[in-house]
Design a protein around this motif. Structure first.
Motif, mmCIF file in Angstrom:
data_model
loop_
_atom_site.group_PDB
_atom_site.id
_atom_site.type_symbol
_atom_site.label_atom_id
_atom_site.label_comp_id
_atom_site.label_asym_id
_atom_site.label_seq_id
_atom_site.Cartn_x
_atom_site.Cartn_y
_atom_site.Cartn_z
ATOM 1 N N HIS A 128 3.545 10.388 -29.421
ATOM 2 C CA HIS A 128 3.165 11.296 -28.095
ATOM 3 C C HIS A 128 4.530 12.399 -28.131
ATOM 4 C CE1 HIS A 128 6.666 8.164 -26.855
ATOM 5 N NE2 HIS A 128 6.737 9.093 -25.773
ATOM 6 N N HIS B 99 7.570 13.829 -26.387
ATOM 7 C CA HIS B 99 8.284 13.266 -25.743
ATOM 8 C C HIS B 99 9.015 13.335 -27.237
ATOM 9 C CE1 HIS B 99 7.325 9.981 -22.577
ATOM 10 N NE2 HIS B 99 6.854 11.748 -22.099
ATOM 11 N N ASP C 98 12.033 13.003 -28.372
ATOM 12 C CA ASP C 98 12.162 11.453 -28.795
ATOM 13 C C ASP C 98 11.356 11.063 -30.001
ATOM 14 O OD1 ASP C 98 11.748 10.434 -26.436
ATOM 15 O OD2 ASP C 98 12.162 8.348 -27.286
ATOM 16 N N HIS C 99 10.246 11.768 -29.733
ATOM 17 C CA HIS C 99 8.908 11.744 -31.171
ATOM 18 C C HIS C 99 8.619 12.312 -31.852
ATOM 19 C CE1 HIS C 99 8.925 7.741 -29.494
ATOM 20 N NE2 HIS C 99 8.765 7.968 -28.350
ATOM 21 N N HIS D 191 1.639 5.472 -21.021
ATOM 22 C CA HIS D 191 3.440 5.713 -20.881
ATOM 23 C C HIS D 191 3.030 6.989 -20.598
ATOM 24 C CE1 HIS D 191 7.165 6.448 -22.127
ATOM 25 N NE2 HIS D 191 6.842 7.769 -23.264
ATOM 26 N N ASP E 102 7.319 2.531 -26.135
ATOM 27 C CA ASP E 102 6.662 3.552 -25.134
ATOM 28 C C ASP E 102 5.480 3.065 -24.614
ATOM 29 O OD1 ASP E 102 8.681 5.253 -27.541
ATOM 30 O OD2 ASP E 102 9.063 6.350 -25.660
ATOM 31 N N HIS F 141 8.269 2.321 -19.540
ATOM 32 C CA HIS F 141 8.628 1.261 -20.822
ATOM 33 C C HIS F 141 8.993 -0.391 -20.696
ATOM 34 C CE1 HIS F 141 10.547 4.462 -23.632
ATOM 35 N NE2 HIS F 141 11.242 4.806 -22.075
HETATM 36 ZN ZN LIG Z 1 8.746 8.429 -24.961
#
Ligand SMILES: [Zn+2]
Ligand SMILES: [Zn+2]
Length: 265
Positions: free
Chosen positions: A57, A59, A61-62, A122, A144, A192
């Motif tokens: 996805h 976000h 952090d990915h 999510h 996630d 989460h």
């Molecule tokens: Zn996420």
């Protein structure tokens, strides 16, 4: 043979490696290109040999390192349409021919590894979890997600190794310093999952499935401790009669360093 290694996992960045001699895949690239390069080299993988990056996805952090890796190593990505719409403006200029739009619940192949994306709940456009398999083994990753369903359990029960989110300790989150809206978001159906819920999933896939290796990941920096996550999941499994270390191996992934290299033969 198929192997798995978490290069980093947590709210500050996520990237996992899945591969074998002929096929080398990254699951998410939420750290700098430099970090991912040195992580891969640490397990003997040349980043120029990457065959694809699959993305859960949009976000940050990915996806933080996705653009850099695509440009530097000419590597294609595999992503749902919703996720692509959410990230295309954030990764800089890339060759659009390297973007492969995938559909939920459809198998696709990256060289000799079969990959499947399935929807998770999510707060992103079209977030997914993934499984990876070849003739010898199957690996699943679910991080996630705000809650789990029978459909998700069915996907991962057939995996030899599963990495599960153990994001927070519910009490630490409730008592902690996060603002109310953030606590609500994390605890919601699209947030989460906690250590406790992670433990429930672990029990199910060991008892009703073939999983013999569980890794915990995506720990919150503020609302969890590695030992707490490990002990919570372990004691939930033991209360269900599962012998950890015997019936199943339980290990951690790390926020800022590479974890163990797991090889399924
Ligand atoms: Zn996420
Ligand atoms: Zn995340």
């Amino acid at each position: 043979m198929i192997s798995f290694c978490s290069l980093a996992s947590g709210s500050s960045g996520n990237s996992q490696y899945i591969g074998n001699k002929t096929t080398k895949i990254l699951l998410d690239a939420g750290l700098s290109g430099k970090y991912i390069k040195s992580g891969l080299e640490g397990i003997g993988v040349d980043p120029t040999d990457l065959d694809g990056i699959v993305i859960t996805h949009e976000h940050s952090d990915h996806i933080k390192g996705v653009g850099v890796l695509m440009r530097r190593y000419d590597v294609p990505i595999y992503v749902t349409e919703g996720t692509w719409n959410g990230m295309s403006e954030k990764i800089g200029k890339i060759d659009s021919e390297k973007v492969n739009i995938i559909k939920n619940d459809e198998l696709f192949k990256i060289k000799d590894i079969e990959v499947k994306a399935y929807p998770v709940s999510h707060d992103a456009n079209d977030p997914v979890g993934f499984t990876f398999q070849n003739g010898t083994g199957k690996i699943g990753v679910i991080t996630d997600l705000g809650h789990y369903t029978d459909t998700i359990l069915n996907e991962i029960r057939t995996c030899d190794l599963v990495m599960i989110e153990a994001n927070h300790d519910e009490e630490m989150l409730q008592m902690g310093s996060y603002p109310y809206y953030l606590k609500r978001r994390i605890l919601s159906e699209v947030g989460h999952i906690s250590n406790e819920v992670s433990g429930e999933i672990a029990c199910d896939i060991v008892k009703n499935g073939k999983t013999r290796n569980i890794l915990l990941g995506h720990l919150s920096r503020e609302n969890n401790f590695p030992d707490l996550a490990y002990e919570t999941v372990k004691s939930i499994m033991e209360s269900e009669g599962i012998r950890v270390g015997d019936d199943v191996m339980l290990n951690m992934t790390y926020r800022d360093k590479i974890g163990g290299l797991f090889v399924i033969k």
